[in-house]
Scaffold this active site. Structure first.
Site, PDB file in Angstrom:
ATOM      1  N   PHE A  11     -19.364 -31.860  -5.890  1.00 33.25           N
ATOM      2  CA  PHE A  11     -19.839 -32.970  -4.981  1.00 33.25           C
ATOM      3  C   PHE A  11     -20.741 -33.122  -4.011  1.00 33.25           C
ATOM      4  O   PHE A  11     -21.220 -33.886  -3.635  1.00 33.25           O
ATOM      5  CB  PHE A  11     -18.825 -33.705  -5.170  1.00 33.25           C
ATOM      6  N   SER A  38     -14.288 -26.028  -7.058  1.00 32.17           N
ATOM      7  CA  SER A  38     -13.203 -25.544  -6.045  1.00 32.17           C
ATOM      8  C   SER A  38     -12.212 -24.103  -6.491  1.00 32.17           C
ATOM      9  O   SER A  38     -12.522 -24.047  -8.486  1.00 32.17           O
ATOM     10  CB  SER A  38     -11.855 -26.643  -6.218  1.00 32.17           C
ATOM     11  N   CYS A  54     -19.589 -25.207   1.319  1.00 28.13           N
ATOM     12  CA  CYS A  54     -18.442 -24.043   1.031  1.00 28.13           C
ATOM     13  C   CYS A  54     -18.672 -23.033   2.220  1.00 28.13           C
ATOM     14  O   CYS A  54     -18.137 -22.278   1.867  1.00 28.13           O
ATOM     15  CB  CYS A  54     -18.776 -23.297  -0.462  1.00 28.13           C
TER      16      CYS A  54
HETATM   17  P1  NAD Z   1     -13.616 -29.618  -8.038  1.00 31.92           P
HETATM   18  O1  NAD Z   1     -13.546 -28.015  -8.909  1.00 31.92           O
HETATM   19  O2  NAD Z   1     -12.897 -30.875  -8.017  1.00 31.92           O
HETATM   20  O3  NAD Z   1     -15.466 -30.059  -9.079  1.00 31.92           O
HETATM   21  C1  NAD Z   1     -16.493 -29.411  -9.769  1.00 31.92           C
HETATM   22  C2  NAD Z   1     -16.777 -29.657 -11.440  1.00 31.92           C
HETATM   23  O4  NAD Z   1     -15.470 -29.495 -11.989  1.00 31.92           O
HETATM   24  C3  NAD Z   1     -17.045 -30.925 -11.155  1.00 31.92           C
HETATM   25  O5  NAD Z   1     -17.764 -31.442 -12.240  1.00 31.92           O
HETATM   26  C4  NAD Z   1     -15.835 -31.701 -11.552  1.00 31.92           C
HETATM   27  O6  NAD Z   1     -15.982 -32.364 -12.526  1.00 31.92           O
HETATM   28  C5  NAD Z   1     -14.884 -30.510 -12.674  1.00 31.92           C
HETATM   29  N1  NAD Z   1     -13.315 -31.040 -12.804  1.00 31.92           N
HETATM   30  C6  NAD Z   1     -13.081 -31.470 -11.470  1.00 31.92           C
HETATM   31  N2  NAD Z   1     -11.780 -31.621 -12.427  1.00 31.92           N
HETATM   32  C7  NAD Z   1     -11.687 -30.096 -13.719  1.00 31.92           C
HETATM   33  C8  NAD Z   1     -10.488 -30.143 -14.156  1.00 31.92           C
HETATM   34  N3  NAD Z   1      -9.381 -30.954 -14.061  1.00 31.92           N
HETATM   35  N4  NAD Z   1     -10.962 -29.093 -14.892  1.00 31.92           N
HETATM   36  C9  NAD Z   1     -12.336 -28.934 -14.931  1.00 31.92           C
HETATM   37  N5  NAD Z   1     -13.473 -29.864 -14.691  1.00 31.92           N
HETATM   38  C10 NAD Z   1     -12.722 -30.174 -13.262  1.00 31.92           C
HETATM   39  O7  NAD Z   1     -15.225 -29.859  -6.670  1.00 31.92           O
HETATM   40  P2  NAD Z   1     -15.592 -30.428  -5.736  1.00 31.92           P
HETATM   41  O8  NAD Z   1     -14.639 -31.133  -4.871  1.00 31.92           O
HETATM   42  O9  NAD Z   1     -16.165 -31.310  -6.628  1.00 31.92           O
HETATM   43  O10 NAD Z   1     -16.439 -29.979  -5.317  1.00 31.92           O
HETATM   44  C11 NAD Z   1     -15.731 -29.251  -3.243  1.00 31.92           C
HETATM   45  C12 NAD Z   1     -15.528 -27.411  -3.850  1.00 31.92           C
HETATM   46  O11 NAD Z   1     -16.165 -26.202  -4.586  1.00 31.92           O
HETATM   47  C13 NAD Z   1     -14.622 -26.659  -2.562  1.00 31.92           C
HETATM   48  O12 NAD Z   1     -13.586 -25.957  -2.875  1.00 31.92           O
HETATM   49  C14 NAD Z   1     -16.002 -26.444  -2.250  1.00 31.92           C
HETATM   50  O13 NAD Z   1     -15.735 -24.544  -1.727  1.00 31.92           O
HETATM   51  C15 NAD Z   1     -16.750 -25.584  -3.029  1.00 31.92           C
HETATM   52  N6  NAD Z   1     -18.247 -24.763  -3.351  1.00 31.92           N
HETATM   53  C16 NAD Z   1     -18.418 -24.017  -3.475  1.00 31.92           C
HETATM   54  C17 NAD Z   1     -19.180 -23.656  -3.446  1.00 31.92           C
HETATM   55  C18 NAD Z   1     -19.764 -21.637  -3.888  1.00 31.92           C
HETATM   56  O14 NAD Z   1     -21.417 -21.205  -3.951  1.00 31.92           O
HETATM   57  N7  NAD Z   1     -18.502 -20.962  -4.006  1.00 31.92           N
HETATM   58  C19 NAD Z   1     -20.325 -24.547  -2.907  1.00 31.92           C
HETATM   59  C20 NAD Z   1     -20.096 -25.504  -2.722  1.00 31.92           C
HETATM   60  C21 NAD Z   1     -19.198 -26.281  -3.285  1.00 31.92           C
END
Ligand code: NAD
Length: 499
Positions: free
Chosen positions: A153, A230, A285
């Site tokens: 997000f 995440s 991130c």
């Molecule tokens: P998230 O992991 O909750 O969601 C990411 C994606 O996974 C979304 O499309 C979501 O629909 C899907 N998802 C959520 N729960 C799921 C499940 N149980 N099973 C399968 N798919 C699922 O992450 P978020 O809260 O949207 O984003 C924030 C996180 O992303 C933070 O940890 C941040 O550090 C990380 N992030 C990392 C980078 C990087 O380049 N390393 C960049 C941006 C964000």
């Protein structure tokens, strides 16, 4: 009469279609709680249709001349520029970040689109003449087929743009699964991509959560998955999709440390630290969420607190310094981690829990918060807070600071503030983190390079964009060829395979 809430569409085979799902969720403005739209959790049949359309389109797209592919992205970058203000307003409404940050989010994605437009210089093979007498060996970088992207997000413009432009420019077709929390700006970018000339079926979008992501991981026709999100979900995606035989890259959570040496330019270091810790409400991130103050730099805490206190919290559209968190749940989580920090004995130098914003009584606001006296066994140190909370640790030497960072499981980004070239060089050499800033707080590489997070922040060996992503989205085919032009040699029978 109350207007019906619009629904976010799926994109299947070039058509924006209404989902038949029974499961929908609201997209909510984090500053006001206004429901902006509804997004479907796509059905299994809809995911199947999106993948099937991408599979069919691959047959012709992979043979589309490289110049034709490049020209689509030339047009696309122009369209994104022309719609920058509209895209930023949409992004701010659904995600909460300030308009300036929203433009930054789009711009960093736009840079990848520009990179995709130069695909002609990137997707090149190698050629070696006479590897044996009259025998040449060369490589071609061929697209894989249907690829998929799953995005978080916090950067709803940049991260989808890390993915589908490079995948499509290299000749693949794509199925995108944006964050269900803020998919509207992503969809607008997808509309512009079609307007730029991406043919039907080459780019498809499905919405959803766990079930849709699992269907993508398992689908036999999807060859590669890019995931950003995440660590918990990324680890699951990596294992599940790898077991299904796919190529997978997962960019995941972080806990980024800055080292502040006492010889740093104090004013610049504190300004940069404040921006990197609290900008975008800490929902980056690459946010700097831990500062390790070395020696006398620990006496700078009051100045740091004063700078953080001066930041203005507000609704993103009013362009404050930081906007709200994405959801009420995120706000609750950050507040409860602050409570836990207090309970564990850290000193709360600045408390953002009760911040009030005039005119926005319902926003998910948390103000800048700073803890000193943090130790590495506390929950506020060990967890990624993903909010505007900065933890301060104090040590006596650069070596101790480096040891703390190297002992942390994450490896997304880190920075040092110093005026000593020797200290900076030692840091650069000894630090075990994939992206390093020297007097640069958020060292996200531009697309000439790749995003190179490491250790616990990444699974898979190749990063998004830059040269690495060309290898990720292509299969190297190595051809060894011999053409006979000598009548005498053509009569010989070769019984050995040695060249
Ligand atoms: P998230 O992991 O909750 O969601 C990411 C994606 O996974 C979304 O499309 C979501 O629909 C899907 N998802 C959520 N729960 C799921 C499940 N149980 N099973 C399968 N798919 C699922 O992450 P978020 O809260 O949207 O984003 C924030 C996180 O992303 C933070 O940890 C941040 O550090 C990380 N992030 C990392 C980078 C990087 O380049 N390393 C960049 C941006 C964000």
């Amino acid at each position: 009469m109350k207007q019906a809430v619009p629904s976010v569409k799926l994109l299947i085979n070039g058509e924006f279609v209404e989902s038949h799902s029974q499961q929908w969720r609201d997209i909510i403005n984090p500053a006001t709680q206004e429901v902006l739209a509804r997004v479907p959790m796509a059905t299994a049949g809809e995911v199947e249709a999106a993948v099937a359309s991408a599979k069919t389109a691959f047959a012709s797209w992979k043979k589309t001349p490289i110049g034709s592919r490049a020209r689509i992205f030339l047009k696309y970058q122009q369209l994104i520029r022309e719609h920058m203000k509209e895209l930023a307003a949409l992004l701010t409404a659904e995600q909460g970040k300030t308009l300036a940050d929203a433009e930054g989010d789009i711009f960093r994605g736009l840079e990848v689109v520009e990179h995709a437009a130069s695909i002609g210089n990137l997707q090149l093979g190698e050629y070696a003449e006479n590897v044996a007498g009259g025998v040449d060996t060369y490589t071609v970088q061929q697209p894989l087929g249907v690829c998929a992207g799953i995005t978080p997000f916090n950067f709803p413009a940049m991260i989808p743009l890390w993915m589908f432009p490079m995948a499509i420019a290299t000749g693949n077709t794509f199925v995108l699964k944006p964050s269900e929390q803020d998919p509207m700006v992503t969809m607008r970018l997808v509309e512009l991509a079609l307007q730029a000339g991406i043919p039907a079926g080459v780019l498809n979008v499905v919405h959803g959560g766990e079930a849709v992501v699992n269907a993508i991981c398992d689908h036999p026709d999807i060859k590669a998955i890019s995931f950003v999100g995440s660590s918990r979900v990324g680890t699951h995606v990596y294992h599940r999709a790898s077991l299904a035989g796919k190529r997978v890259q997962c960019m995941m959570g972080a806990k980024n440390h800055a080292i502040v040496l006492p010889d740093a330019n104090k004013e610049q270091a504190l300004n940069q630290l404040t921006g990197a810790a609290f900008g975008a409400a800490g929902q980056r991130c690459m946010a700097l969420s831990v500062a390790v103050l070395v020696g006398e730099a620990r006496s700078w805490i009051p100045d740091l607190v004063a700078k953080a206190k001066s930041l203005r919290v507000g609704a993103g559209k009013d362009n404050p310094d930081l906007g709200p968190l994405i959801s009420c749940a995120a706000r609750e989580r950050v507040s409860s981690l602050i409570n836990q920090g207090v309970a564990e004995g850290a000193v709360l130098e600045l408390d953002g829990r009760e911040v009030q914003v005039d005119g926005y009584p319902d926003g998910n606001f948390v103000g800048p918060s700073i803890f000193s006296g943090v130790s590495t066994d506390m929950a506020i140190y060990q967890q990624e807070i993903f909010g505007p909370v900065l933890c301060l640790l104090a040590v006596d030497t650069l070596e101790e600071a480096i040891a703390i960072i190297n002992a942390n499981p994450n490896g997304n980004g880190t920075a040092i503030f110093t005026q000593s070239g020797a200290a900076a060089r030692r840091f650069q050499e000894d630090i075990d983190v994939g992206q390093v800033g020297i007097n640069v707080p958020i060292p996200v590489p531009v697309p000439l390079f790749s995003f190179t997070g490491s250790r616990g922040s990444k699974l898979g060996d190749l990063g998004p964009y830059g040269k690495q992503v060309i290898l990720f989205y292509t299969q190297t085919k190595t051809v060894t060829s011999r053409w006979f032009d000598d009548e005498a040699s053509s009569g010989k029978v070769h019984t050995t395979i040695s060249l």
